[in-house]
Design a protein around this motif. Structure first.
Motif, PDB file in Angstrom:
ATOM      1  N   ALA A  71     -24.457  -0.144 -23.778  1.00  0.00           N
ATOM      2  CA  ALA A  71     -23.647   0.743 -23.895  1.00  0.00           C
ATOM      3  C   ALA A  71     -23.316   1.085 -25.435  1.00  0.00           C
ATOM      4  O   ALA A  71     -23.492   2.280 -25.957  1.00  0.00           O
ATOM      5  CB  ALA A  71     -22.006   0.166 -22.963  1.00  0.00           C
ATOM      6  N   GLN A  74     -26.849   1.827 -27.057  1.00  0.00           N
ATOM      7  CA  GLN A  74     -27.702   3.220 -27.111  1.00  0.00           C
ATOM      8  C   GLN A  74     -26.896   4.368 -26.329  1.00  0.00           C
ATOM      9  O   GLN A  74     -26.848   5.460 -26.519  1.00  0.00           O
ATOM     10  CB  GLN A  74     -28.350   2.493 -24.961  1.00  0.00           C
ATOM     11  N   TYR A  75     -25.848   4.467 -25.538  1.00  0.00           N
ATOM     12  CA  TYR A  75     -24.937   5.443 -25.117  1.00  0.00           C
ATOM     13  C   TYR A  75     -23.690   5.459 -25.592  1.00  0.00           C
ATOM     14  O   TYR A  75     -24.017   6.967 -26.203  1.00  0.00           O
ATOM     15  CB  TYR A  75     -24.722   5.116 -23.892  1.00  0.00           C
ATOM     16  N   GLN A  78     -24.628   8.378 -28.559  1.00  0.00           N
ATOM     17  CA  GLN A  78     -24.737   9.444 -28.515  1.00  0.00           C
ATOM     18  C   GLN A  78     -23.817  11.030 -28.189  1.00  0.00           C
ATOM     19  O   GLN A  78     -23.469  12.255 -28.603  1.00  0.00           O
ATOM     20  CB  GLN A  78     -25.094   9.356 -26.889  1.00  0.00           C
ATOM     21  N   VAL A  79     -21.979   9.874 -27.466  1.00  0.00           N
ATOM     22  CA  VAL A  79     -21.299  11.282 -26.797  1.00  0.00           C
ATOM     23  C   VAL A  79     -20.544  10.630 -28.355  1.00  0.00           C
ATOM     24  O   VAL A  79     -19.633  11.713 -28.178  1.00  0.00           O
ATOM     25  CB  VAL A  79     -20.504   9.800 -26.137  1.00  0.00           C
TER      26      VAL A  79
END
Length: 399
Positions: A71, A74-75, A78-79
């Motif tokens: 998380a 990688q995630y 992005q947010v």
């Protein structure tokens, strides 16, 4: 311990001689992207035993580390609208701190009070009294266990192990350069690095570390995860390691981190290294049946042969080669239990013997992409690679 020290002293000469004499340079010059694929890939994928099997030994700690690291790396970048570099580059520190604190809470709350001893070893943060038993300050010194002893059998076995480490380290060097966005390392530089690795093994034998020095595969995966390829980071990290090695309490504090946390990180680190090996396929012609045969056969034998040796040893208690000379047994059983060694050896031999001088085959194996980095007379890389830390180049203009 003294016998191990003596064996390491002898084994270090293998890498020192092959590295600094340039003999290993001649071997690496014949390495192509095709033969590098199985070697580099299995350097990472071959360590799968240290991944999820280690996570499963304490799944309530290892699995959160794996999920959080995915998380954070990688995630979240992005947010998030701010702090993306911090989250991606320090994700390992953040996740270790969170899960380590979580494991500490579970330990002091008595969650493992009535658990089996095996579960407590893998899950508790206070296992074996590491912090209480460690001294505050301890300065290591040479031959602290006594004068080393030398045995021919142990020396031969350790020399073969050193050679296997040499091969695996070569593949890891290539992966590190790839993730550092550097060009292919010239063979002379790889050979020099192997020589210095031999010096490190020699120092290990002096100080009685009980193990030799090899390239850290997980650090290459960390390099890929953080996208930080600066040598300054490595230099500062080395300083921290020396500091924590002398101050025993601090070193024991970090050693108390449950191993499933590391196993969760290994699932990502080793995957990055294995994927790096597969990335060299872009230089090869995958429509060539020669390429398919060498790559497939090397991968299959690199997995199958060590599996046979390991299964045989697990059942019989000794390797398939079982003679009266233990040193000879170790010299055969140990190398063929290494997945990267077997895969790299098969790919290297086939790639340099099957239609090697055909011009079409030369392009199929991707050899022409690395040609300009194989010169004996010059180094094709930029001068920035040779910049010394802290602006010391002005004192060494020839570097």
């Amino acid at each position: 311990m003294r016998g191990t020290q003596g064996a390491l002293i002898i084994a270090s000469t293998i890498q020192i001689i092959l590295g600094f004499s340039g003999l290993w340079r001649n071997v690496v010059r014949l390495l192509s992207p095709l033969s590098a694929v199985p070697l580099v890939s299995l350097v990472g994928f071959g360590l799968y035993e240290l991944g999820f099997p280690g996570v499963a030994k304490c799944v309530e700690i290892g699995l959160p580390e794996l999920i959080l690291l995915v998380a954070f790396s990688q995630y979240l970048p992005q947010v998030l609208h701010f702090g993306k570099p911090i989250v991606s580059r320090f994700g390992v520190l953040f996740t270790i701190s969170i899960v380590w604190l979580y494991a500490y809470i579970l330990t002091i709350s008595g969650a493992y009070k009535n658990s089996p001893p095996k579960t407590q070893v893998h899950c508790r943060v206070d296992r074996s009294g590491l912090i209480s038993g460690a001294p505050w300050i301890r300065v290591p010194y040479p031959f602290q266990w006594g004068a080393p002893t030398f045995d021919a059998g142990e020396a031969f076995a350790m020399m073969m192990t050193s050679f296997i480490v040499l091969v695996e380290s070569t593949g890891t060097f290539i992966a590190a350069s790839r993730y550092a966005s550097a060009t292919m390392i010239p063979p002379s530089i790889i050979s020099r690095g192997i020589g210095w690795q031999g010096i490190s093994i020699l120092l290990d034998s002096f100080f009685g570390t009980a193990n030799g020095t090899s390239v850290s595969v997980e650090n290459v995966g960390l390099l890929a995860l953080t996208n930080v390829g600066s040598r300054r980071v490595v230099q500062i990290s080395a300083g921290f390691m020396i500091f924590f090695a002398i101050l025993g309490k601090f070193g024991a504090l970090f050693a108390s981190i449950p191993l499933p946390i590391f196993a969760g990180m290994y699932c990502i680190f080793f995957a990055y290294v294995g994927a790096c090996g597969l990335s060299f396929l872009q230089f090869c012609n995958l429509n060539s049946f020669r390429t398919k045969f060498i790559m497939g056969f090397a991968f299959f034998m690199g997995i199958s042969v060590p599996q046979y040796f390991n299964e045989y040893t697990a059942v019989a208690g000794y390797g398939p080669v079982h003679t009266g000379a233990r040193w000879f047994n170790d010299m055969i059983n140990v190398p063929f239990s290494s997945k990267p060694f077997v895969a790299g050896l098969v790919a290297y031999f086939l790639d340099n013997t099957i239609k090697t001088y055909d011009s079409t085959v030369r392009k199929d194996r991707g050899y022409h992409w690395w040609d300009k980095f194989r010169s004996f007379k010059k180094d094709a890389r930029s001068e920035e690679f040779y910049s010394l830390p802290f602006n010391l180049n002005k004192f060494f203009p020839s570097v």
